[in-house]
Design a protein around this motif. Structure first.
Motif, PDB file in Angstrom:
ATOM      1  N   TYR A 111       0.831  -1.204   0.000  1.00 61.26           N
ATOM      2  CA  TYR A 111       0.000   0.000   0.000  1.00 61.26           C
ATOM      3  C   TYR A 111       0.866   1.255   0.000  1.00 61.26           C
ATOM      4  O   TYR A 111       0.608   2.207  -0.732  1.00 61.26           O
ATOM      5  N   ILE A 112       1.918   1.227   0.795  1.00 60.19           N
ATOM      6  CA  ILE A 112       2.812   2.390   0.870  1.00 60.19           C
ATOM      7  C   ILE A 112       3.505   2.610  -0.474  1.00 60.19           C
ATOM      8  O   ILE A 112       3.634   3.744  -0.943  1.00 60.19           O
ATOM      9  N   LYS A 113       3.940   1.510  -1.127  1.00 60.37           N
ATOM     10  CA  LYS A 113       4.573   1.636  -2.442  1.00 60.37           C
ATOM     11  C   LYS A 113       3.594   2.206  -3.464  1.00 60.37           C
ATOM     12  O   LYS A 113       3.941   3.075  -4.256  1.00 60.37           O
ATOM     13  N   ALA A 114       2.364   1.695  -3.436  1.00 58.05           N
ATOM     14  CA  ALA A 114       1.353   2.158  -4.394  1.00 58.05           C
ATOM     15  C   ALA A 114       1.029   3.633  -4.162  1.00 58.05           C
ATOM     16  O   ALA A 114       0.855   4.402  -5.108  1.00 58.05           O
ATOM     17  N   LYS A 115       0.960   4.022  -2.896  1.00 60.25           N
ATOM     18  CA  LYS A 115       0.668   5.412  -2.560  1.00 60.25           C
ATOM     19  C   LYS A 115       1.778   6.335  -3.055  1.00 60.25           C
ATOM     20  O   LYS A 115       1.514   7.408  -3.604  1.00 60.25           O
ATOM     21  N   LYS A 116       3.029   5.899  -2.905  1.00 65.82           N
ATOM     22  CA  LYS A 116       4.167   6.693  -3.368  1.00 65.82           C
ATOM     23  C   LYS A 116       4.142   6.817  -4.887  1.00 65.82           C
ATOM     24  O   LYS A 116       4.346   7.906  -5.436  1.00 65.82           O
ATOM     25  N   LYS A 117       3.863   5.715  -5.565  1.00 71.83           N
ATOM     26  CA  LYS A 117       3.804   5.739  -7.031  1.00 71.83           C
ATOM     27  C   LYS A 117       2.667   6.637  -7.509  1.00 71.83           C
ATOM     28  O   LYS A 117       2.804   7.362  -8.494  1.00 71.83           O
ATOM     29  N   PHE A 118       1.543   6.596  -6.806  1.00 72.48           N
ATOM     30  CA  PHE A 118       0.409   7.448  -7.161  1.00 72.48           C
ATOM     31  C   PHE A 118       0.780   8.913  -7.029  1.00 72.48           C
ATOM     32  O   PHE A 118       0.450   9.724  -7.889  1.00 72.48           O
ATOM     33  N   LYS A 119       1.490   9.278  -5.958  1.00 74.70           N
ATOM     34  CA  LYS A 119       1.917  10.668  -5.777  1.00 74.70           C
ATOM     35  C   LYS A 119       2.832  11.109  -6.910  1.00 74.70           C
ATOM     36  O   LYS A 119       2.711  12.222  -7.420  1.00 74.70           O
ATOM     37  N   GLU A 120       3.765  10.225  -7.296  1.00 74.30           N
ATOM     38  CA  GLU A 120       4.678  10.555  -8.395  1.00 74.30           C
ATOM     39  C   GLU A 120       3.898  10.761  -9.686  1.00 74.30           C
ATOM     40  O   GLU A 120       4.163  11.710 -10.430  1.00 74.30           O
ATOM     41  N   THR A 121       2.948   9.890  -9.952  1.00 74.68           N
ATOM     42  CA  THR A 121       2.128  10.006 -11.155  1.00 74.68           C
ATOM     43  C   THR A 121       1.318  11.288 -11.132  1.00 74.68           C
ATOM     44  O   THR A 121       1.193  11.985 -12.145  1.00 74.68           O
ATOM     45  N   GLU A 122       0.784  11.608  -9.973  1.00 74.71           N
ATOM     46  CA  GLU A 122      -0.010  12.825  -9.827  1.00 74.71           C
ATOM     47  C   GLU A 122       0.846  14.063 -10.100  1.00 74.71           C
ATOM     48  O   GLU A 122       0.398  14.996 -10.770  1.00 74.71           O
ATOM     49  N   GLU A 123       2.075  14.053  -9.615  1.00 75.27           N
ATOM     50  CA  GLU A 123       2.971  15.186  -9.851  1.00 75.27           C
ATOM     51  C   GLU A 123       3.293  15.339 -11.339  1.00 75.27           C
ATOM     52  O   GLU A 123       3.309  16.457 -11.870  1.00 75.27           O
TER      53      GLU A 123
ATOM     54  N   GLN B 241       2.400  18.554 -13.730  1.00 75.05           N
ATOM     55  CA  GLN B 241       3.390  19.260 -14.538  1.00 75.05           C
ATOM     56  C   GLN B 241       2.972  19.301 -16.006  1.00 75.05           C
ATOM     57  O   GLN B 241       3.105  20.340 -16.673  1.00 75.05           O
ATOM     58  N   CYS B 242       2.444  18.171 -16.497  1.00 77.53           N
ATOM     59  CA  CYS B 242       1.991  18.124 -17.895  1.00 77.53           C
ATOM     60  C   CYS B 242       0.849  19.103 -18.134  1.00 77.53           C
ATOM     61  O   CYS B 242       0.819  19.808 -19.150  1.00 77.53           O
ATOM     62  N   SER B 243      -0.082  19.151 -17.195  1.00 80.34           N
ATOM     63  CA  SER B 243      -1.216  20.059 -17.382  1.00 80.34           C
ATOM     64  C   SER B 243      -0.769  21.510 -17.316  1.00 80.34           C
ATOM     65  O   SER B 243      -1.262  22.359 -18.063  1.00 80.34           O
ATOM     66  N   GLU B 244       0.185  21.818 -16.438  1.00 74.55           N
ATOM     67  CA  GLU B 244       0.698  23.186 -16.357  1.00 74.55           C
ATOM     68  C   GLU B 244       1.368  23.592 -17.675  1.00 74.55           C
ATOM     69  O   GLU B 244       1.136  24.694 -18.176  1.00 74.55           O
ATOM     70  N   ARG B 245       2.171  22.686 -18.228  1.00 74.56           N
ATOM     71  CA  ARG B 245       2.832  22.986 -19.504  1.00 74.56           C
ATOM     72  C   ARG B 245       1.805  23.158 -20.615  1.00 74.56           C
ATOM     73  O   ARG B 245       1.941  24.037 -21.468  1.00 74.56           O
ATOM     74  N   TYR B 246       0.801  22.317 -20.620  1.00 72.82           N
ATOM     75  CA  TYR B 246      -0.239  22.380 -21.646  1.00 72.82           C
ATOM     76  C   TYR B 246      -0.953  23.727 -21.603  1.00 72.82           C
ATOM     77  O   TYR B 246      -1.117  24.393 -22.628  1.00 72.82           O
ATOM     78  N   TYR B 247      -1.353  24.150 -20.410  1.00 73.93           N
ATOM     79  CA  TYR B 247      -2.065  25.424 -20.289  1.00 73.93           C
ATOM     80  C   TYR B 247      -1.158  26.620 -20.555  1.00 73.93           C
ATOM     81  O   TYR B 247      -1.607  27.648 -21.037  1.00 73.93           O
ATOM     82  N   GLU B 248       0.133  26.493 -20.280  1.00 74.75           N
ATOM     83  CA  GLU B 248       1.067  27.560 -20.622  1.00 74.75           C
ATOM     84  C   GLU B 248       1.173  27.703 -22.133  1.00 74.75           C
ATOM     85  O   GLU B 248       1.227  28.819 -22.660  1.00 74.75           O
TER      86      GLU B 248
END
Length: 56
Positions: free
Chosen positions: A29-41, A45-52
């Motif tokens: 669960y801890i590994k999955a949570k960490k991976k989810f946070k990385e994916t979310e980040e 970043q992708c959405s910020e670049r897209y809107y820029e």
């Protein structure tokens, strides 16, 4: 009395097995949570670049 010892041994083994299983699940669960946070980040970043790019 002998039957009580047998039940005690079985219950101890069951508790140990369940504890190990719970520990592994928590670790996963801890590994999955960490991976989810990385994916979310990355998605953030992708959405910020897209809107820029759109705002240019």
């Amino acid at each position: 009395m002998k039957l009580l010892k047998i039940y005690s041994i079985f219950s101890t083994i069951a508790i140990v097995v369940l504890s190990i299983g719970l520990y592994q699940t928590n670790k996963d669960y801890i590994k999955a949570k960490k991976k989810f946070k990385e994916t979310e980040e990355v998605l953030k970043q992708c959405s910020e670049r897209y809107y820029e790019e759109i705002d240019k």
